[in-house]
Design an enzyme around this catalytic site. Structure first.
Site, short mmCIF file in Angstrom:
data_model
loop_
_atom_site.label_atom_id
_atom_site.label_comp_id
_atom_site.label_asym_id
_atom_site.label_seq_id
_atom_site.Cartn_x
_atom_site.Cartn_y
_atom_site.Cartn_z
N VAL A 5 6.63 -9.29 3.30
CA VAL A 5 5.79 -10.47 3.04
C VAL A 5 6.61 -11.76 2.99
O VAL A 5 6.06 -12.85 3.08
CB VAL A 5 4.94 -10.34 1.76
N ASN A 52 -1.45 -7.46 -3.45
CA ASN A 52 -0.85 -6.58 -4.47
C ASN A 52 0.66 -6.48 -4.36
O ASN A 52 1.33 -6.24 -5.36
CB ASN A 52 -1.50 -5.19 -4.30
N PHE A 61 7.31 0.52 -10.26
CA PHE A 61 7.64 -0.84 -10.70
C PHE A 61 8.97 -0.91 -11.48
O PHE A 61 9.83 -1.74 -11.18
CB PHE A 61 6.48 -1.35 -11.57
N TYR A 96 10.15 -13.42 -13.67
CA TYR A 96 9.01 -12.57 -13.29
C TYR A 96 7.72 -13.16 -13.88
O TYR A 96 6.70 -13.27 -13.19
CB TYR A 96 9.21 -11.12 -13.74
N ALA A 106 0.82 -1.22 0.00
CA ALA A 106 0.00 0.00 0.00
C ALA A 106 0.85 1.27 0.00
O ALA A 106 0.30 2.38 -0.05
CB ALA A 106 -0.93 -0.01 1.21
N LEU A 145 0.99 -2.32 -18.89
CA LEU A 145 1.98 -1.34 -18.40
C LEU A 145 1.33 -0.23 -17.57
O LEU A 145 0.50 0.54 -18.08
CB LEU A 145 2.71 -0.74 -19.60
N PRO A 198 -2.87 -6.37 -14.99
CA PRO A 198 -2.61 -5.16 -15.79
C PRO A 198 -1.47 -5.35 -16.78
O PRO A 198 -0.56 -6.16 -16.58
CB PRO A 198 -2.20 -4.12 -14.73
N THR A 233 4.26 3.25 -12.39
CA THR A 233 4.40 3.28 -10.93
C THR A 233 5.90 3.24 -10.63
O THR A 233 6.71 3.51 -11.51
CB THR A 233 3.74 2.03 -10.30
#
Ligand code: NDP
Ligand code: 8X3
Length: 250
Positions: free
Chosen positions: A58, A84, A187, A150, A9, A182, A180, A185
């Site tokens: 995580v 997410n 990313f 990935y 988040a 592209l 999604p 963000t």
């Protein structure tokens, strides 16, 4: 009022989803590793909804279970889980890929998602309701050059999403994935390990999705009547046809 737990988040899609959910009066449990960003989000969003933050990696299963098992009473029942948190690390051919990058992607994107789900699912089973949204990727539907591990991690998310749908069906829990294309963000900044110039080139020359676009779709998904489950959704920017075809001449 419903309560949603959102992993990842502190940035991008997860952060935009927190803002979008607050507009729908959904209380928030916001997770990430960067406490200062969680604090900032909490101070902004708790004007509208109740916000609790959980700072954990995580990958660390003890922290995941301890954090979720010891939530304060008012956040103890979770109606919506948005799985997410995740990233790509590197973009290298299989023969030269880094073992550390492979470990990171499989440990975060796959095992981390499983740990968080395993901590939350018993709550949903005992409530006989709940909604799990798994953020996959077009990389979970296709494999592109140098995407190897990935893409494997996101194909795993696709499979886990389908497995959850089957196994949790008997409990009335909704499960769906959003994949999604592209999205601009952090990313690519993470994928290219802080090489921000290279990251920017990924989104140059066309109009990419923005995290708000995905948040808007997630909010749509969770606000459908309970008999409606959006099970699997691929979302591209208009300029994108698949993982490798992006029209930069529009
Ligand atoms: P960002 O880099 O902007 O956000 C990633 C989020 O994941 C951050 O909040 C980060 O928080 C969290 N995160 C990363 N590693 C960990 C970890 N080990 N433990 C806990 N949290 C972690 O990227 P996006 O918003 O784009 O990515 C969100 C999801 O969307 C990912 O699963 C990604 O694979 C997927 N996706 C992204 C696309 C894109 O083009 N951007 C397209 C398709 C899918 P913190 O660093 O504070 O821990
Ligand atoms: C992120 C989208 O195409 O960079 O999952 O893999 S892509």
């Amino acid at each position: 009022m419903k309560t949603a737990l959102i992993t990842g988040a502190t940035s991008g899609i997860g952060k935009s989803t927190a803002y979008e959910f607050s507009k729908h009066n959904i209380n928030l449990i916001l997770c990430g590793r960067r406490q200062e960003r969680l604090d900032q989000l909490q101070s902004e969003l708790n004007k509208t909804v109740k916000v609790h933050t959980l700072c954990f990696d995580v990958r660390n299963k003890e922290s995941v279970f301890k954090s979720i098992d010891t939530l304060p009473q008012e956040f103890a029942s979770i109606d919506i889980l948005v799985n997410n948190a995740g990233n790509a690390h590197g973009l290298d051919p299989i023969q030269t890929g880094s073992l550390d990058d492979w470990d990171a992607m499989l440990d975060i994107n796959v095992k981390g998602l499983l740990y968080v789900s395993k901590a939350v699912i018993p709550k949903m089973i005992s409530q006989k309701s709940g909604h799990i949204i798994n953020i996959g990727s077009i990389a979970g539907k296709e494999v592109y050059p140098n995407g190897n591990v990935y893409c494997a991690s996101k194909h795993a998310v696709d499979a886990i999403n389908k497995g959850m749908q089957i196994d949790l069906n008997q409990y009335g829990i909704r499960v769906g994935a959003i994949h999604p294309g592209l999205v601009a963000t952090e990313f690519s900044n993470v994928r290219f390990k802080g090489d921000d110039k290279r990251a920017d080139t990924v989104y140059d020359g066309f109009d990419p999705l923005r995290p708000e676009d995905i948040a808007d779709i997630i909010a749509f998904v969770v606000t459908r009547p309970y008999h409606v489950n959006i099970a699997d959704l691929v979302v591209f920017p208009t300029a994108q046809a698949n993982s490798t075809i992006v029209n930069k001449s529009l």
